[in-house]
Scaffold this motif. Structure first.
Motif, PDB file in Angstrom:
ATOM      1  N   PRO A   1      17.849 128.432  73.803  1.00 39.45           N
ATOM      2  CA  PRO A   1      19.087 128.002  74.320  1.00 39.45           C
ATOM      3  C   PRO A   1      20.208 129.225  74.609  1.00 39.45           C
ATOM      4  O   PRO A   1      20.143 130.176  73.789  1.00 39.45           O
ATOM      5  CB  PRO A   1      19.702 126.921  73.718  1.00 39.45           C
ATOM      6  N   VAL A   2      20.638 129.443  75.696  1.00 38.30           N
ATOM      7  CA  VAL A   2      21.907 130.089  75.954  1.00 38.30           C
ATOM      8  C   VAL A   2      23.376 129.502  76.034  1.00 38.30           C
ATOM      9  O   VAL A   2      23.729 128.589  76.964  1.00 38.30           O
ATOM     10  CB  VAL A   2      21.928 130.948  77.306  1.00 38.30           C
ATOM     11  N   PRO A   3      24.068 129.761  74.797  1.00 37.19           N
ATOM     12  CA  PRO A   3      25.206 128.894  74.595  1.00 37.19           C
ATOM     13  C   PRO A   3      26.439 129.104  75.830  1.00 37.19           C
ATOM     14  O   PRO A   3      26.177 130.301  76.227  1.00 37.19           O
ATOM     15  CB  PRO A   3      25.801 129.253  73.178  1.00 37.19           C
ATOM     16  N   GLY A   4      26.769 128.018  76.222  1.00 39.26           N
ATOM     17  CA  GLY A   4      27.979 128.000  77.272  1.00 39.26           C
ATOM     18  C   GLY A   4      27.523 128.423  78.660  1.00 39.26           C
ATOM     19  O   GLY A   4      28.123 128.695  79.683  1.00 39.26           O
ATOM     20  N   ALA A   5      26.070 128.800  78.689  1.00 43.95           N
ATOM     21  CA  ALA A   5      25.481 129.049  80.235  1.00 43.95           C
ATOM     22  C   ALA A   5      25.860 127.810  81.160  1.00 43.95           C
ATOM     23  O   ALA A   5      25.778 126.564  80.851  1.00 43.95           O
ATOM     24  CB  ALA A   5      24.271 129.396  80.030  1.00 43.95           C
ATOM     25  N   PRO A   6      25.534 128.076  82.397  1.00 44.58           N
ATOM     26  CA  PRO A   6      25.711 127.015  83.687  1.00 44.58           C
ATOM     27  C   PRO A   6      24.603 126.055  83.243  1.00 44.58           C
ATOM     28  O   PRO A   6      23.391 126.390  82.665  1.00 44.58           O
ATOM     29  CB  PRO A   6      25.826 127.501  84.714  1.00 44.58           C
ATOM     30  N   GLU A   7      24.606 124.850  83.822  1.00 39.90           N
ATOM     31  CA  GLU A   7      23.614 123.930  83.888  1.00 39.90           C
ATOM     32  C   GLU A   7      22.137 124.494  84.133  1.00 39.90           C
ATOM     33  O   GLU A   7      21.223 123.820  83.498  1.00 39.90           O
ATOM     34  CB  GLU A   7      23.863 122.575  84.364  1.00 39.90           C
TER      35      GLU A   7
END
Lengths: 163, 282
Positions: free
Chosen positions: A29-35
Motif C-alpha cells: 500500500p502507498v499511504p495517502g495515495a489517491p483512490e
C-alpha cells in the motif's frame, strides 16, 4: 494491440509500450495515495506504482480474478526519465490486430479522461483506444496529495533505465 | 451472477479449480451456459455422435470457433487460489528470465564414422532408402544416378565421395541388416536444384548456440575443410531436458562437422556439368 476490459467496456492498448503483463501480485500500500492507486510493486528490483484503471475510469475496483492482470508499461516522464508504471485491468487475455485508423474519436471529450481515445467497432462490440502516454501526463497534472506517490513517479534514483 | 453450487463440468477441472471451489467464484450466466452446455461436447467435434453444429461449416473444428475460445478464456474469470498473489509478488522481484539467444538448427547425420551436419534451411526432406538408377555413361563415384522420391525423379549424389569419407556402418558395411536399417536419403534443396544424398544414419535436428562452435581441427584435410563451415561439439546442455542423463549421444565424444551447404551444392553442380565433357567410364 492488447484488449482489456474495465467493467463491461472493452478497451485496446498498442502493444509497443508494454514491457510485460504479470498476474495480480500482492501490492504494497502507498499511504495517502489517491483512490485509484492500487499500490506499489517490486518489479525486477524497481519500485513501480500500480494504478487501478477501473477505479480511475469507473469508480470501482477491478475484480480480483485470474484474468485481471497488471500491464507493466513504459513511461516517459516529462523530464525525459524513462520508467515503468503498472496498470491493473480486467480480462487481459487477448491480443488482436486492428488498423488504428478504424478508431474514430467520439464527439465528447471528458476532461479528466483524456487518455480515452477513439472508438472502433470490433467483432464483439465497441472497443475504445487507451492512450498510455496521455494517462501518464494526466497523472502528473492531477493534484497528487501524497508526497510518497509524487516521489515514486519522479524518483530517478530508482531507475534501471528501461530501453 | 450464478447460483452458488453449480458444478464445473469435469473436463474443465484443473488443479487450481479444485482449490477455488468453495471460495467466492465469480461467474455470470454466460459462463454457465457455455461451459455447462458445452456445445463442443454435445453438437461439436467432441460429441459422441456426428457433429451437427452449423458453425462447423466455417470453423471446421471447434478449436477454431469463437464460442470455444471465449469459453476457454472465461476460465480465468475466477478467484485466484490462496497464496497466488504472494507467490507472484515474490517471483516478480527477480530478474526477468532471459529468452533463448540466437541458435542454428542443424540436421545431424553420419557417413561412415564421420558425424556431419547440414543446416535445416537447406533441407527439404528425409526419405528412406530408394533404388538408385545409375545413368549409363554418366554415373561415377560422386554422381550415383537418379532416384524416384514421391514421384519426382531426382539426382542422387554421394556426399561420401565428395568429401572423401569411407562409407558404411561402424564395422562391416555389408554386415547385418540392422546397420542398413538406419540408412536414409537426405533430400536437399537450394532454391534451384534438389540433391538426394544417401547417408548411413540420421540423428535428427539439433539446435546449438554460438558457444558450441569449435575451431576446425588442423588435422582435417584441406578438401574437407573447404566444405566444412565450422565444427560443433554438442554436450549435455544442448540436449532437451527430457534427454539429459538418459540418452547416450550417438556422437558423444565426437565433433560434428557442419557443412557449408552452398559449397557442397556448388561442387555437385560443377561435377554434374563437368560430366558432359567426360568420356564414357571416366
Amino acid at each position: 494491440m492488447l484488449s482489456f476490459h474495465l467493467g463491461e467496456r472493452a478497451y485496446a492498448m498498442p502493444c509497443l509500450q508494454i514491457l510485460e503483463i504479470v498476474p495480480l501480485a500482492r501490492l504494497e500500500p502507498v499511504p495517502g495515495a489517491p483512490e485509484y492507486v492500487a499500490g506499489q510493486l517490486d518489479y525486477r528490483g524497481q519500485i513501480v506504482p500500480v494504478i487501478d484503471l477501473r477505479r480511475m475510469v469507473a469508480g470501482e475496483r477491478c475484480r480480483a480474478v485470474l484474468s485481471t492482470r497488471i500491464v507493466i508499461v513504459k513511461r516517459t516522464a516529462p523530464d525525459a526519465a524513462i520508467s515503468a508504471i503498472g496498470l491493473v485491468a480486467e480480462r487481459v487475455t487477448e491480443t488482436f490486430n486492428m488498423d488504428p485508423g478504424e478508431f474514430h474519436r467520439p464527439g465528447v471529450d471528458v476532461e479528466h479522461l483524456r487518455f480515452l481515445g477513439g472508438i472502433a467497432l470490433g467483432p464483439r462490440g465497441s472497443i475504445q483506444m487507451f492512450d498510455v502516454a496521455k494517462l501518464c501526463e494526466s497523472l502528473h497534472s492531477r493534484s497528487l496529495t501524497s508526497p510518497e506517490l509524487r516521489g515514486l513517479l519522479a524518483d530517478r534514483s530508482l531507475d534501471r533505465g528501461w530501453e | 451472477m450464478g447460483s452458488g453450487t453449480t458444478r464445473m463440468p469435469r473436463r474443465l477441472i484443473g488443479r487450481d479449480t479444485k482449490r477455488a471451489v468453495g471460495q467466492d467464484t465469480i461467474r455470470d450466466s454466460t459462463v454457465i451456459a457455455e461451459t455447462e452446455g458445452h456445445c463442443w461436447n454435445t453438437i461439436g467435434v467432441f460429441s459422441t455422435g456426428a457433429p451437427t453444429c452449423p458453425k462447423l461449416a466455417e470453423a471446421v473444428h471447434c478449436q477454431n470457433c469463437e464460442v470455444y475460445s471465449s469459453a476457454g478464456r472465461k476460465l480465468f474469470d475466477r478467484a485466484a487460489p490462496r497464496g497466488y498473489a504472494d507467490e507472484w509478488s515474490q517471483a516478480l522481484r527477480a530478474d526477468k528470465p532471459r529468452e533463448h539467444v540466437e541458435s542454428i538448427s542443424v540436421l545431424v547425420f553420419r557417413i561412415g564414422t564421420e558425424w556431419l551436419g547440414l543446416p535445416t534451411t537447406a533441407l527439404n526432406q528425409v526419405s528412406d532408402l530408394r533404388k538408385i538408377h545409375s545413368l549409363p555413361h554418366r554415373s561415377d563415384a560422386v554422381l550415383l544416378g537418379v532416384v524416384n522420391i514421391r514421384g519426382r525423379i531426382q539426382v542422387c549424389c554421394s556426399l561420401a565421395a565428395l568429401l572423401g569419407i569411407a562409407q558404411g556402418g561402424v564395422g562391416d558395411p555389408d554386415g547385418p541388416a540392422g546397420i542398413l536399417a538406419y540408412r536414409r536419403m537426405i533430400v536437399t534443396a537450394d532454391g534451384r536444384d534438389r540433391w538426394v544424398l544417401p547417408v548411413d544414419e540420421i540423428d535428427g535436428v539439433r539446435r546449438f548456440r554460438q558457444r558450441h562452435v569449435r575451431e576446425l581441427p588442423v588435422t582435417v584435410a584441406r578438401d574437407r575443410a573447404h566444405f566444412t563451415r565450422f565444427v560443433v561439439e554438442l554436450d549435455e546442455s544442448a540436449l532437451q531436458h527430457s534427454e539429459r542423463g538418459r540418452v547416450a549421444l550417438p556422437f558423444a565424444g565426437r565433433q560434428i562437422g557442419c557443412l557449408d551447404a552452398e559449397r557442397v551444392f556448388e561442387a555437385l553442380r560443377e561435377h554434374l556439368d563437368r560430366g558432359d565433357a567426360l568420356p564414357a567410364g571416366g
